[in-house]
Scaffold this active site. Structure first.
Site, PDB file in Angstrom:
ATOM      1  N   CYS A 153       0.800  -1.229   0.000  1.00  0.00           N
ATOM      2  CA  CYS A 153       0.000   0.000   0.000  1.00  0.00           C
ATOM      3  C   CYS A 153       0.831   1.277   0.000  1.00  0.00           C
ATOM      4  O   CYS A 153       0.270   2.376  -0.069  1.00  0.00           O
ATOM      5  CB  CYS A 153      -0.964  -0.012   1.174  1.00  0.00           C
TER       6      CYS A 153
ATOM      7  N   HIS B 264      -2.796   7.975   6.326  1.00  0.00           N
ATOM      8  CA  HIS B 264      -3.056   6.688   5.672  1.00  0.00           C
ATOM      9  C   HIS B 264      -4.448   6.209   6.058  1.00  0.00           C
ATOM     10  O   HIS B 264      -5.214   5.789   5.201  1.00  0.00           O
ATOM     11  CB  HIS B 264      -1.982   5.678   6.081  1.00  0.00           C
TER      12      HIS B 264
ATOM     13  N   HIS C  57      -9.887   1.935   0.146  1.00  0.00           N
ATOM     14  CA  HIS C  57      -8.433   1.755   0.123  1.00  0.00           C
ATOM     15  C   HIS C  57      -8.045   1.154  -1.220  1.00  0.00           C
ATOM     16  O   HIS C  57      -8.319  -0.015  -1.492  1.00  0.00           O
ATOM     17  CB  HIS C  57      -8.012   0.843   1.268  1.00  0.00           C
TER      18      HIS C  57
END
Length: 393
Positions: free
Chosen positions: A157, A287, A322
């Site tokens: 990620c 994040h 996400h």
């Protein structure tokens, strides 16, 4: 050497382009909905699907109907093309591409195996030629006529953030004059099942930094910046990449360390590289996945670095989901737009702070703010943590 942001391109469940994205955010419209549009799955959890089929994306790009591209590549082409068009004429500039992905062409591979398992003579091998992560990079480079260096980053990620970091280094070392940097990922049954097995998917729309958070929602999309040497600019840039840092807390295969050691090192390293004090940061795009582990660890790291003077912060994953390797690219574009328009984005669905650190993110969109320095966090599996600092001219 100053490295400027001369162009941006974005596609997500909020739509295609910066204008559509900002319009959705201004209306507090989330792109999360049950997986039902293009992702055939029995899981009815919220996801952030881009509201266009592969056929529509191909037509938008002017590709031949028979062309065989993964959804990951198509999303990347749309965003990278927008970024280059936004940056303007690059005649005489050596242009490269650093693209990130984690899913690669998994969507086409799943189609191949669905046919192959029923009848080994039916699977079309052309459906698996896009499987490798580098295949989408090559497709984007060909489509955008990028003839300089092209390479792929895959660090979970944090991938797109590391692509941005890598592109900046290539410019500093004069390997290129400008670089298209960012990432692209598409939803797939493989990733949905994988995150389900980790038990970190929320059955409801995600609630980053909320005490009741229960997991993340997956999304898809692409986000790219055009970085270039400031002395080659032909118009005012969005801002500059003034600091970046990558760190690894090497704590666990998937989880962050409880105290967020990697997150702290990445953020403090980015500020140190830019010679910026913590109190000079005007906004943090966190994040903020909505998982119990990440939001606790990231919040503790933010509290450790900024103390009682935490700047406005939020996670935008409540809008987009996400998007895995693409997340750092999409959020870098949002940071560039924040610099341009003085924006602080809202953190959707927040109600109660996490008791261990007590942080309260922004709950409403704020515009016209005096934003000079924006910090963007992207943290990946394996503790791979990257923070980027973007600054006004």
């Amino acid at each position: 050497m100053q490295i400027a942001i001369s162009g941006v391109g974005i596609v997500s469940s909020l739509g295609i382009g910066a204008d559509a994205t900002l319009d959705a955010i201004a209306r507090s419209t989330s792109g999360l909905a049950p997986a039902a549009r293009f992702l055939a799955t029995r899981h009815r959890v919220p996801v952030g699907e881009v509201p266009h089929s592969n056929e529509t994306l191909s037509a938008l790009l002017g590709l031949a109907p028979q062309a065989c591209h993964s959804r990951t590549a198509l999303l990347g082409m749309v965003a990278a093309r927008e970024a280059l068009l936004d940056a303007g004429d690059g005649t005489g500039l050596r242009t490269g591409l650093v693209s990130a992905t984690s899913v690669g062409g998994m969507d086409r591979t799943e189609e191949f195996y669905a046919d192959y398992l029923r009848d080994p003579s039916r699977g079309r091998l052309r459906d698996v030629v896009m499987h490798d992560c580098s295949a989408s990079t090559r497709a984007i480079a060909r489509y955008c006529a990028i003839d300089g260096l092209a390479t792929t980053v895959s660090t979970a990620c944090s991938s797109a953030a590391n692509a941005i970091l890598t592109g900046a280094r290539l410019i500093r070392h004069r390997i290129a004059d400008r670089i298209v940097v960012g990432g692209t990922d598409a939803l797939s049954r493989f990733t949905l099942g994988g995150f389900r097995s980790l038990m970190i998917l929320d059955e409801q729309p995600c609630r980053p930094f909320d005490a009741s958070r229960a997991g993340l929602n997956l999304g898809e999309g692409a986000g790219y910046l055009v970085l270039q040497r400031a002395d080659t600019l032909r118009r005012e840039p969005y801002g500059y990449l003034t600091g970046s840092a990558n760190a690894n807390d090497a704590y666990h295969q998937t989880a962050s360390s409880a105290e967020g050691e990697g997150a702290y090192r990445a953020m403090s390293g980015a500020l140190a590289a830019a010679r910026i004090a913590p109190e000079q940061v005007d906004y943090i795009n966190a994040h903020g996945t909505g998982t119990p582990n990440n939001d606790l660890a990231e919040g503790r790291a933010i509290r450790r670095l900024f103390g009682d003077r935490v700047p406005p912060f939020s996670s935008t994953k409540g809008f987009t989901g996400h998007t895995l390797a693409a997340a750092g690219g999409i959020e870098a574009v949002l940071c560039a737009l924040a610099l341009r328009d003085g924006l602080v984005y809202p953190n959707l669905r927040f109600e109660q702070p996490i008791p261990e650190h007590g942080l309260v993110p922004e709950r409403q969109l704020r515009s016209g703010r005096p934003i000079r320095h924006v910090l963007s966090n992207s943290f990946g599996f394996g503790g791979n943590c990257t923070s980027l600092l973007f600054s006004k001219p």
